[in-house]
Design a protein around this motif. Structure first.
Motif, mmCIF file in Angstrom:
data_model
loop_
_atom_site.group_PDB
_atom_site.id
_atom_site.type_symbol
_atom_site.label_atom_id
_atom_site.label_comp_id
_atom_site.label_asym_id
_atom_site.label_seq_id
_atom_site.Cartn_x
_atom_site.Cartn_y
_atom_site.Cartn_z
ATOM 1 N N ALA A 117 1.005 -1.238 -0.025
ATOM 2 C CA ALA A 117 0.032 0.229 -0.177
ATOM 3 C C ALA A 117 0.872 1.154 0.055
ATOM 4 C CB ALA A 117 -1.054 0.081 0.971
ATOM 5 N N TYR A 216 -4.127 4.325 1.739
ATOM 6 C CA TYR A 216 -5.316 4.867 0.810
ATOM 7 C C TYR A 216 -5.792 6.141 0.718
ATOM 8 C CZ TYR A 216 -4.694 0.508 -1.873
ATOM 9 O OH TYR A 216 -4.254 -0.604 -2.812
ATOM 10 N N CYS A 239 -4.002 0.723 -8.399
ATOM 11 C CA CYS A 239 -4.196 0.178 -6.943
ATOM 12 C C CYS A 239 -5.348 -0.912 -6.767
ATOM 13 C CB CYS A 239 -4.853 1.414 -6.079
ATOM 14 S SG CYS A 239 -3.657 2.689 -6.272
ATOM 15 N N SER A 240 -6.034 -0.984 -8.003
ATOM 16 C CA SER A 240 -7.269 -2.148 -8.049
ATOM 17 C C SER A 240 -6.903 -3.435 -7.663
ATOM 18 C CB SER A 240 -7.914 -1.928 -9.175
ATOM 19 O OG SER A 240 -7.268 -2.551 -10.327
ATOM 20 N N HIS A 242 -4.212 -4.524 -5.722
ATOM 21 C CA HIS A 242 -3.756 -4.515 -4.365
ATOM 22 C C HIS A 242 -4.963 -4.413 -3.480
ATOM 23 C CE1 HIS A 242 -2.559 -2.543 -0.700
ATOM 24 N NE2 HIS A 242 -1.695 -3.533 -0.514
ATOM 25 N N LEU A 243 -6.018 -3.278 -3.711
ATOM 26 C CA LEU A 243 -7.225 -3.151 -3.074
ATOM 27 C C LEU A 243 -7.880 -4.517 -2.905
ATOM 28 C CD1 LEU A 243 -8.484 -0.861 -1.328
ATOM 29 C CD2 LEU A 243 -9.677 -0.282 -3.363
#
Length: 305
Positions: A117, A216, A239-240, A242-243
């Protein structure tokens, strides 16, 4: 490990006692385990061999794949063996060893997701300085720190748990050994172990989760300051993956440990999610959502086939 118990072994009763359903479960979990091995090994191979993926983000992704291999191998082989066995036993020492490695690998993944993150925050907020900030020395240090912190946490918990005595009850209403499942079986005071587990969980897992949320929040403010819609979309797409991985890991893990230990179906499902299903899904999540990984997989397949 010193054996403090009168009971020499436990019986894992987490899944169905029906022989036909056990055979179905065996086939299902064997396929899941093989997919986990193939998917994560392929991800490791791609990250290692493709020069286009020699970046901090993909270095952490390779570490996550290696970690998923370890985490899945701690629980699934024993689960498969018990599904084929009439007597589904595990020794007290083996059970405590499994507790240790489940805690250590799960704790490392918690740390690594927090590190990833932060990596995404640096990539989005300072793209021109990304390579300098996330240099090789820092990346290796963050990974080693994640492993070291998690193993130290697991060692402290297992050291306290070694003082537990197990005198009469043998049945664990679960398919793996976890500390919350052992407390009802102990005929000694579990308060010290429970307090240690509670404190370490708050400091380790909750601490990492808060770091992820903080990263985030900073990422969200950075994306909102981007003027172009295409720029925002590109920043969010990095980021998608990892999120999604964070939601799968923390969603099931937190729900499992917040629930009372009762051996309920929901409890088993959440445990299966973070210990068996998530290690299989992570390489799929990153390969389907990451253009660089998809391109690297295609190049590797063309070279080999």
């Amino acid at each position: 490990m010193r054996n403090h118990s009168i009971v020499p072994e436990f019986i894992l009763l987490g899944l169905s006692a029906d022989i036909h359903i056990q055979a179905l479960f065996f086939a299902l979990f064997l396929v899941i385990y093989l997919l986990t091995m193939v998917g994560n090994l392929m991800m490791l191979l791609v990250v290692w061999t493709d020069s286009h993926l020699h970046t901090p983000m993909h270095f952490f992704l390779g570490q996550l794949s290696f970690l998923d291999l370890c985490h899945s191998s701690v629980t699934v082989p024993k689960l498969l063996a018990n599904l084929l066995s009439e007597k589904k036993t595990i020794s007290v020492e083996g059970c405590l060893a499994q507790v240790f490695f489940v805690f250590a690998t799960g704790g490392t993944e918690s740390c690594l997701l927090a590190v990833m993150a932060y990596d995404r925050y640096v990539a989005i907020s300072s793209p021109l300085l990304y390579g300098q900030v996330m240099n090789r020395q820092l990346c290796v240090g963050l990974v080693l720190g994640s492993w070291g912190l998690a193993f130290m946490d697991a060692f402290i918990n297992i050291l306290v748990a070694l003082n537990l005595d197990f005198c009469d009850a043998q049945n664990i209403h679960h398919f793996i050994c976890e500390l919350p499942s052992l407390y009802p079986l102990s005929c000694s005071d579990v308060s010290a172990s429970f307090t240690t587990l509670l404190c370490s969980s708050l400091l380790h897992f909750t601490g990492n989760f808060l770091l992820i949320i903080f990263s985030y929040i900073r990422i969200l403010f950075t994306i909102l300051n981007i003027s172009s819609t295409s720029g925002r979309s590109k920043a969010f797409s990095t980021c998608s993956s990892h999120l999604t991985a964070v939601v799968f890991f923390y969603g099931s893990g937190l729900l499992r440990y917040l629930m009372p230990n009762s051996g309920s179906t929901q409890e088993l499902i959440f445990s299966l999610q973070y210990s068996v299903i998530t290690p299989m899904l992570n390489p799929l999540i990153y390969s389907l959502k990451n253009k660089e990984v998809k391109a690297a997989v295609r190049r590797m397949l063309r070279n080999y086939f």
